[in-house]
Design a protein around this motif. Structure first.
Motif, PDB file in Angstrom:
ATOM      1  N   ILE A  50     -15.739  -7.097   1.701  1.00 51.63           N
ATOM      2  CA  ILE A  50     -14.831  -5.982   1.927  1.00 51.63           C
ATOM      3  C   ILE A  50     -15.631  -4.694   1.718  1.00 51.63           C
ATOM      4  CG2 ILE A  50     -12.728  -4.804   1.181  1.00 51.63           C
ATOM      5  CD1 ILE A  50     -12.309  -7.586   2.516  1.00 51.63           C
ATOM      6  N   VAL A  51     -15.641  -3.826   2.722  1.00 55.59           N
ATOM      7  CA  VAL A  51     -16.399  -2.589   2.648  1.00 55.59           C
ATOM      8  C   VAL A  51     -15.506  -1.418   2.270  1.00 55.59           C
ATOM      9  CG1 VAL A  51     -17.764  -0.942   4.015  1.00 55.59           C
ATOM     10  CG2 VAL A  51     -18.135  -3.394   4.279  1.00 55.59           C
ATOM     11  N   THR A  52     -14.296  -1.391   2.786  1.00 55.41           N
ATOM     12  CA  THR A  52     -13.398  -0.270   2.535  1.00 55.41           C
ATOM     13  C   THR A  52     -11.948  -0.737   2.585  1.00 55.41           C
ATOM     14  OG1 THR A  52     -12.881   2.003   3.172  1.00 55.41           O
ATOM     15  CG2 THR A  52     -13.250   0.438   4.965  1.00 55.41           C
ATOM     16  N   GLY A  53     -11.076   0.075   2.030  1.00 62.25           N
ATOM     17  CA  GLY A  53      -9.648  -0.226   2.073  1.00 62.25           C
ATOM     18  C   GLY A  53      -8.877   0.753   1.207  1.00 62.25           C
ATOM     19  N   GLN A  54      -7.556   0.672   1.298  1.00 58.14           N
ATOM     20  CA  GLN A  54      -6.701   1.587   0.543  1.00 58.14           C
ATOM     21  C   GLN A  54      -5.380   0.917   0.197  1.00 58.14           C
ATOM     22  OE1 GLN A  54      -6.348   4.653   3.534  1.00 58.14           O
ATOM     23  NE2 GLN A  54      -7.869   5.949   2.511  1.00 58.14           N
ATOM     24  N   THR A  55      -4.755   1.461  -0.838  1.00 56.05           N
ATOM     25  CA  THR A  55      -3.364   1.168  -1.155  1.00 56.05           C
ATOM     26  C   THR A  55      -2.603   2.449  -0.862  1.00 56.05           C
ATOM     27  OG1 THR A  55      -3.957  -0.409  -2.877  1.00 56.05           O
ATOM     28  CG2 THR A  55      -1.738   0.521  -2.971  1.00 56.05           C
ATOM     29  N   LEU A  56      -1.517   2.331  -0.093  1.00 53.63           N
ATOM     30  CA  LEU A  56      -0.745   3.503   0.314  1.00 53.63           C
ATOM     31  C   LEU A  56       0.705   3.385  -0.114  1.00 53.63           C
ATOM     32  CD1 LEU A  56      -2.737   2.744   3.063  1.00 53.63           C
ATOM     33  CD2 LEU A  56      -2.233   5.150   3.228  1.00 53.63           C
ATOM     34  N   TYR A  57       1.273   4.533  -0.447  1.00 54.06           N
ATOM     35  CA  TYR A  57       2.681   4.657  -0.803  1.00 54.06           C
ATOM     36  C   TYR A  57       3.374   5.346   0.375  1.00 54.06           C
ATOM     37  CZ  TYR A  57       6.824   6.391  -3.317  1.00 54.06           C
ATOM     38  OH  TYR A  57       8.108   6.668  -3.718  1.00 54.06           O
ATOM     39  N   VAL A  58       4.449   4.738   0.873  1.00 54.90           N
ATOM     40  CA  VAL A  58       5.192   5.315   1.998  1.00 54.90           C
ATOM     41  C   VAL A  58       6.644   5.512   1.568  1.00 54.90           C
ATOM     42  CG1 VAL A  58       5.749   5.125   4.445  1.00 54.90           C
ATOM     43  CG2 VAL A  58       3.733   3.932   3.539  1.00 54.90           C
ATOM     44  N   PRO A  59       7.080   6.760   1.348  1.00 57.85           N
ATOM     45  CA  PRO A  59       8.478   6.990   0.967  1.00 57.85           C
ATOM     46  C   PRO A  59       9.406   6.725   2.151  1.00 57.85           C
ATOM     47  CG  PRO A  59       7.319   9.083   1.207  1.00 57.85           C
ATOM     48  CD  PRO A  59       6.317   7.999   1.424  1.00 57.85           C
ATOM     49  N   VAL A  60      10.511   6.047   1.889  1.00 59.06           N
ATOM     50  CA  VAL A  60      11.522   5.797   2.920  1.00 59.06           C
ATOM     51  C   VAL A  60      12.906   6.016   2.323  1.00 59.06           C
ATOM     52  CG1 VAL A  60      10.079   4.162   4.197  1.00 59.06           C
ATOM     53  CG2 VAL A  60      11.652   3.300   2.503  1.00 59.06           C
ATOM     54  N   TYR A  61      13.883   6.145   3.176  1.00 60.56           N
ATOM     55  CA  TYR A  61      15.250   6.417   2.752  1.00 60.56           C
ATOM     56  C   TYR A  61      16.182   5.432   3.437  1.00 60.56           C
ATOM     57  CZ  TYR A  61      12.960  10.700   1.371  1.00 60.56           C
ATOM     58  OH  TYR A  61      12.109  11.604   0.807  1.00 60.56           O
ATOM     59  N   SER A  62      16.898   4.627   2.659  1.00 59.07           N
ATOM     60  CA  SER A  62      17.909   3.731   3.223  1.00 59.07           C
ATOM     61  C   SER A  62      19.108   4.531   3.700  1.00 59.07           C
ATOM     62  CB  SER A  62      18.394   2.722   2.180  1.00 59.07           C
ATOM     63  OG  SER A  62      17.362   1.863   1.807  1.00 59.07           O
ATOM     64  N   TYR A  63      19.333   5.650   3.030  1.00 59.36           N
ATOM     65  CA  TYR A  63      20.426   6.557   3.386  1.00 59.36           C
ATOM     66  C   TYR A  63      20.104   7.937   2.832  1.00 59.36           C
ATOM     67  CZ  TYR A  63      21.780   5.455  -1.423  1.00 59.36           C
ATOM     68  OH  TYR A  63      21.770   5.259  -2.782  1.00 59.36           O
TER      69      TYR A  63
END
Length: 187
Positions: A50-63
């Motif tokens: 593994i050379v590169t990578g990320q952990t990402l946070y994606v905000p979402v709204y159910s309502y």
């Protein structure tokens, strides 16, 4: 002469109208399904480079709230993951959906999937599923076995009702670099 013109116009109208057929197709992510099942699954182990990578946070709204917070406006959510690299694949190792309290609602991948160069995949949450709440989020982990351009990961939320419609995009935020083929640690 006007009869010939009328016949010609009638025939022309029938030809044009017969060419206008309605085709209904089912989008890939419909019904709480994901198009990820069409992506290539990969087997990674501790020897995988593994050379590169990320952990990402994606905000979402159910309502969202409206009418002085007295009513809820339910939203459908599509998480879109797009490999922007022109030549190399990326590997999506985890896609997890959390509710407003930080509790895991669903883990979407049993095994990592590979996205070819310029390929994309999506994950869908229906309008009727508001278990995530107002503060829901996705955590997405990706890695690559060579240097690649970073993918675009974002959520698209849309809702219609009360004689109105809304839609908006929520971009991902990098929360850590990833050099491991497993899911990042999270609750």
């Amino acid at each position: 002469m006007s009869e010939k013109i009328s016949r010609f116009l009638a025939i022309a109208a029938m030809i044009v109208l017969s060419a206008c057929t309605s085709s209904t197709t089912t989008p890939q992510g419909q019904g709480d399904q994901t198009s990820a099942n069409q992506a290539q699954q990969v087997i990674l182990d501790e020897n995988s480079k593994i050379v590169t990578g990320q952990t990402l946070y994606v905000p979402v709204y159910s309502y969202i709230y409206h009418d002085d917070q007295k009513r809820l406006f339910n939203l459908a959510t599509t998480l879109s993951i797009r490999n922007t690299d022109l030549a190399n694949p990326i590997i999506i190792t985890c896609v997890r959906y959390y509710d407003s309290e930080g509790q895991l609602v669903q883990q979407y991948l049993e095994n990592p999937i590979q996205l070819a160069a310029l390929a994309s995949t999506d994950f869908f949450i229906s309008t009727s599923d508001n278990t995530g709440g107002l503060g829901a989020n996705f955590i997405v982990d990706w890695v690559a076995q060579t240097n690649v351009s970073e993918p675009i990961i974002e959520a698209v939320m849309i809702g219609t009702g009360f004689q109105q419609g809304i839609s908006y995009i929520s971009p991902a935020k990098v929360i850590q670099n990833q050099t491991n083929y497993t899911c990042s640690s999270a609750p």
